[in-house]
Design a protein around this motif. Structure first.
Motif, mmCIF file in Angstrom:
data_model
loop_
_atom_site.group_PDB
_atom_site.id
_atom_site.type_symbol
_atom_site.label_atom_id
_atom_site.label_comp_id
_atom_site.label_asym_id
_atom_site.label_seq_id
_atom_site.Cartn_x
_atom_site.Cartn_y
_atom_site.Cartn_z
ATOM 1 N N LEU A 1 21.395 10.272 -14.767
ATOM 2 C CA LEU A 1 21.250 11.716 -14.561
ATOM 3 C C LEU A 1 20.457 12.346 -15.702
ATOM 4 C CD1 LEU A 1 24.781 12.858 -13.277
ATOM 5 C CD2 LEU A 1 22.767 12.179 -11.950
ATOM 6 N N PHE A 2 20.720 11.863 -16.928
ATOM 7 C CA PHE A 2 19.987 12.396 -18.078
ATOM 8 C C PHE A 2 18.490 12.145 -17.928
ATOM 9 C CE2 PHE A 2 17.897 11.885 -22.154
ATOM 10 C CZ PHE A 2 18.194 13.093 -22.775
ATOM 11 N N TRP B 1 28.325 5.176 -19.200
ATOM 12 C CA TRP B 1 27.053 5.475 -19.854
ATOM 13 C C TRP B 1 25.895 5.323 -18.864
ATOM 14 C CZ3 TRP B 1 23.030 2.022 -20.189
ATOM 15 C CH2 TRP B 1 21.880 2.544 -20.821
ATOM 16 N N LEU B 2 25.911 4.222 -18.088
ATOM 17 C CA LEU B 2 24.820 3.902 -17.169
ATOM 18 C C LEU B 2 24.605 5.028 -16.149
ATOM 19 C CD1 LEU B 2 22.844 1.568 -16.316
ATOM 20 C CD2 LEU B 2 24.644 0.833 -14.721
ATOM 21 N N GLY B 3 25.686 5.447 -15.527
ATOM 22 C CA GLY B 3 25.582 6.507 -14.513
ATOM 23 C C GLY B 3 25.139 7.828 -15.123
ATOM 24 N N GLU C 1 19.952 -1.490 -11.387
ATOM 25 C CA GLU C 1 21.043 -1.864 -12.304
ATOM 26 C C GLU C 1 22.398 -1.327 -11.834
ATOM 27 O OE1 GLU C 1 21.035 -3.910 -14.755
ATOM 28 O OE2 GLU C 1 22.694 -3.395 -16.116
ATOM 29 N N THR C 2 22.417 -0.098 -11.341
ATOM 30 C CA THR C 2 23.706 0.530 -11.013
ATOM 31 C C THR C 2 24.521 -0.231 -9.955
ATOM 32 O OG1 THR C 2 22.366 2.139 -9.786
ATOM 33 C CG2 THR C 2 23.375 2.891 -11.842
ATOM 34 N N GLU D 1 11.607 3.236 -15.389
ATOM 35 C CA GLU D 1 13.010 3.302 -15.796
ATOM 36 C C GLU D 1 13.907 3.757 -14.645
ATOM 37 O OE1 GLU D 1 13.150 4.332 -19.908
ATOM 38 O OE2 GLU D 1 14.846 5.660 -19.526
ATOM 39 N N ILE D 2 13.425 4.709 -13.871
ATOM 40 C CA ILE D 2 14.194 5.184 -12.713
ATOM 41 C C ILE D 2 14.438 4.013 -11.746
ATOM 42 C CG2 ILE D 2 14.049 6.628 -10.624
ATOM 43 C CD1 ILE D 2 14.882 8.261 -12.999
ATOM 44 N N SER D 3 13.412 3.196 -11.517
ATOM 45 C CA SER D 3 13.591 2.011 -10.646
ATOM 46 C C SER D 3 14.631 1.065 -11.234
ATOM 47 C CB SER D 3 12.279 1.238 -10.494
ATOM 48 O OG SER D 3 11.256 2.087 -10.111
#
Ligand code: HMH
Length: 217
Positions: free
Chosen positions: A44-45, A38-40, A91-92, A84-86
């Motif tokens: 992209l979403f 989901w995270l990855g 997080e990843t 959120e992008i940061s």
């Protein structure tokens, strides 16, 4: 208007906001590999979602009536997306997910293509803002569920749930809903139908997105 639609389509709405993936986070049984998927995929979403929100900012600006507060609300949403992008970038790596390695899955591609269609200047502002509200509101309702009293959300996922389940994000969703309702009030029947269909499509795509996360886990 929107409340009426949610009552009418409560089955799919519940499917999107109380999906087994979310219920699994809430009761602590979630498969962590599903979370990683989901995270990855969500990274992209969100990258595709940002230009979609930008397209709505343009539509708001072109509205003939005074929509300067609409623009402020949408702009605040864009500022959160910057942050959120940061967050995704920090997080990843914790989960061993490499941003450059993520391959978009079909449900994600379909959803992003749907967003791209809504970016067209031919799509009316009330239709697009209804879709934006629905996209954000599904995440808000879903992750807020994982923070309720009695939730057994794993400690390492709480921060993720806070991101969309917090009070500020709930208020942002309420503002979007008010904006959408205000424009739908003045809309023709033809436009109302288009907005209702857009709402339904969002709910379907959201269910597919959760399904995809679980299936690959
Ligand atoms: C799939 N829907 C999906 N991802 C998100 N990040 C949101 C909604 C809310 O921003």
């Amino acid at each position: 208007m929107i409340d009426t639609w949610l009552r009418k389509h409560s089955l799919i709405h519940t499917g999107a906001t109380r999906h087994p993936f979310i219920l699994g986070i809430r009761d602590g049984t979630v498969d962590l590999s599903a979370y990683k998927t989901w995270l990855g995929q969500d990274y992209l979403f969100v990258r595709a979602f940002i230009p979609f929100v930008a397209s709505i900012l343009i539509k708001a600006w072109k509205e003939s009536d005074d929509s300067s507060t609409d623009m402020e609300v949408i702009l605040s949403g864009m500022a959160s997306l910057n942050e959120e992008i940061s967050w995704f970038k920090s997080e990843t790596p914790k989960w061993g997910v490499q941003l450059s390695d993520i391959v978009p899955q079909k449900s994600n591609q379909d959803y992003c293509r749907f967003l791209e269609n809504l970016m067209s200047p031919d799509v009316e502002y009330p239709v697009a803002i209804t879709a934006l509200w629905a996209i954000e509101a599904v995440y808000q309702a879903s992750f807020a569920l994982c923070l309720e009293d009695g939730a057994k959300t794993p400690a390492e996922l709480r921060q993720t749930c806070q991101r969309w389940g917090n009070d500020g994000f709930r208020q942002y969703c309420n503002s979007l809903q008010q904006i959408a309702n205000r424009h739908l009030q003045k809309a023709s029947n033809d436009l109302l139908t288009k907005a209702e269909v857009a709402l339904l499509r969002v709910l379907e795509h959201e269910v597919e997105f959760w399904n995809m996360s679980r299936a690959e886990g």
